[in-house]
Design a protein around this motif. Structure first.
Motif, PDB file in Angstrom:
ATOM      1  N   GLY A 258       0.785  -1.235   0.000  1.00  0.00           N
ATOM      2  CA  GLY A 258       0.000   0.000   0.000  1.00  0.00           C
ATOM      3  C   GLY A 258       0.811   1.276   0.000  1.00  0.00           C
ATOM      4  O   GLY A 258       0.280   2.347   0.303  1.00  0.00           O
ATOM      5  N   GLN A 259       2.089   1.194  -0.371  1.00  0.00           N
ATOM      6  CA  GLN A 259       2.939   2.369  -0.438  1.00  0.00           C
ATOM      7  C   GLN A 259       3.719   2.358  -1.750  1.00  0.00           C
ATOM      8  O   GLN A 259       4.107   1.300  -2.242  1.00  0.00           O
ATOM      9  N   LEU A 260       3.949   3.556  -2.293  1.00  0.00           N
ATOM     10  CA  LEU A 260       4.748   3.704  -3.509  1.00  0.00           C
ATOM     11  C   LEU A 260       6.207   3.852  -3.110  1.00  0.00           C
ATOM     12  O   LEU A 260       6.555   4.722  -2.305  1.00  0.00           O
ATOM     13  N   HIS A 261       7.063   2.990  -3.660  1.00  0.00           N
ATOM     14  CA  HIS A 261       8.503   3.055  -3.405  1.00  0.00           C
ATOM     15  C   HIS A 261       9.197   3.493  -4.691  1.00  0.00           C
ATOM     16  O   HIS A 261       9.031   2.857  -5.733  1.00  0.00           O
ATOM     17  N   PHE A 262       9.948   4.568  -4.593  1.00  0.00           N
ATOM     18  CA  PHE A 262      10.772   5.081  -5.689  1.00  0.00           C
ATOM     19  C   PHE A 262      12.211   4.770  -5.307  1.00  0.00           C
ATOM     20  O   PHE A 262      12.763   5.356  -4.380  1.00  0.00           O
ATOM     21  N   THR A 263      12.800   3.780  -6.003  1.00  0.00           N
ATOM     22  CA  THR A 263      14.132   3.302  -5.635  1.00  0.00           C
ATOM     23  C   THR A 263      15.028   3.226  -6.860  1.00  0.00           C
ATOM     24  O   THR A 263      14.553   3.121  -7.993  1.00  0.00           O
ATOM     25  N   GLY A 264      16.337   3.237  -6.617  1.00  0.00           N
ATOM     26  CA  GLY A 264      17.285   3.086  -7.705  1.00  0.00           C
ATOM     27  C   GLY A 264      18.670   3.527  -7.305  1.00  0.00           C
ATOM     28  O   GLY A 264      19.013   3.555  -6.120  1.00  0.00           O
ATOM     29  N   CYS A 265      19.450   3.921  -8.315  1.00  0.00           N
ATOM     30  CA  CYS A 265      20.831   4.343  -8.099  1.00  0.00           C
ATOM     31  C   CYS A 265      21.156   5.476  -9.079  1.00  0.00           C
ATOM     32  O   CYS A 265      20.953   5.321 -10.286  1.00  0.00           O
ATOM     33  N   ILE A 266      21.652   6.581  -8.546  1.00  0.00           N
ATOM     34  CA  ILE A 266      22.056   7.706  -9.383  1.00  0.00           C
ATOM     35  C   ILE A 266      23.508   7.506  -9.809  1.00  0.00           C
ATOM     36  O   ILE A 266      24.373   7.183  -8.994  1.00  0.00           O
ATOM     37  N   SER A 267      23.766   7.712 -11.099  1.00  0.00           N
ATOM     38  CA  SER A 267      25.115   7.670 -11.663  1.00  0.00           C
ATOM     39  C   SER A 267      25.367   9.001 -12.367  1.00  0.00           C
ATOM     40  O   SER A 267      24.485   9.527 -13.057  1.00  0.00           O
ATOM     41  N   LEU A 268      26.565   9.542 -12.179  1.00  0.00           N
ATOM     42  CA  LEU A 268      26.946  10.777 -12.864  1.00  0.00           C
ATOM     43  C   LEU A 268      27.704  10.498 -14.166  1.00  0.00           C
ATOM     44  O   LEU A 268      28.091  11.429 -14.872  1.00  0.00           O
ATOM     45  N   ALA A 269      27.870   9.213 -14.503  1.00  0.00           N
ATOM     46  CA  ALA A 269      28.566   8.845 -15.739  1.00  0.00           C
ATOM     47  C   ALA A 269      27.805   9.355 -16.957  1.00  0.00           C
ATOM     48  O   ALA A 269      26.578   9.448 -16.954  1.00  0.00           O
ATOM     49  N   ASN A 270      28.537   9.698 -17.997  1.00  0.00           N
ATOM     50  CA  ASN A 270      27.962  10.159 -19.271  1.00  0.00           C
ATOM     51  C   ASN A 270      27.060  11.375 -19.096  1.00  0.00           C
ATOM     52  O   ASN A 270      26.026  11.500 -19.750  1.00  0.00           O
ATOM     53  N   ASN A 271      27.428  12.280 -18.188  1.00  0.00           N
ATOM     54  CA  ASN A 271      26.653  13.497 -17.910  1.00  0.00           C
ATOM     55  C   ASN A 271      25.252  13.184 -17.400  1.00  0.00           C
ATOM     56  O   ASN A 271      24.319  13.940 -17.617  1.00  0.00           O
TER      57      ASN A 271
END
Length: 171
Positions: A44-57
């Protein structure tokens, strides 16, 4: 706990698993970046997950619920209940406003606290028109024609992220 002096109306409730189908990811891969992120509805909850990369601008991940049709003209704010990881996120509303072929996002930033639930009131007056990270001078936000709702992470910091959204309401 202090008593709230407002009446909130549910804008998005994640108790229905079908709600997950409304949400999709738009990450920096559209511009050659390598960040990843996406939405998942769990318990019953929205999860926004992942990984930020600064590669390739690169350096951003976002989720949006499209095909929304909300007239929020009787409200002046959005109320969110979120639990994050200490990073700063953007809450975004989209109308039919465009500059050329690009849709304008009306955005405001909020800071999460690591592993703590927050109830945030984000006034429509806080929303700034933006395109690709640039703030515009207009047009003004039209609450009568909200077509998309979204969240964005673009804090220029590499690494994993997790934002949990319990609900979204208007007040």
């Amino acid at each position: 706990m202090p008593e709230n002096n407002y009446a909130a109306v549910s804008l998005m409730d994640f108790s229905d698993p079908a709600c997950a189908a409304k949400w999709h990811a738009i990450n920096d891969g559209v511009m050659g970046g390598q960040s990843r992120g996406g939405p998942h509805v769990i318990d019953g909850q929205l999860h926004f997950t992942g990984c930020i990369s600064l590669a390739n601008n690169g350096g951003f991940a976002s989720i949006r619920a499209r095909q929304q049709h909300h007239d929020l003209s009787s409200a002046d704010s959005v109320l969110l209940r979120v639990k994050g990881d200490g990073r700063s996120y953007q809450f975004r509303l989209y109308t039919s406003a465009h500059v050329g072929s690009s849709r304008i996002a009306y955005a405001t930033t909020f800071k999460s606290i690591d592993n703590a639930w927050l109830e945030l009131r984000l006034g429509f007056s806080q929303l700034k028109p933006t395109i690709r990270g640039r703030t515009l001078s207009g047009p003004a936000f039209n609450p009568a024609g909200v077509e998309e709702i979204g969240f964005l992470l673009a804090d220029k910091s590499e690494g994993d992220f997790h934002l949990c959204i319990d609900w979204i309401k208007t007040i």
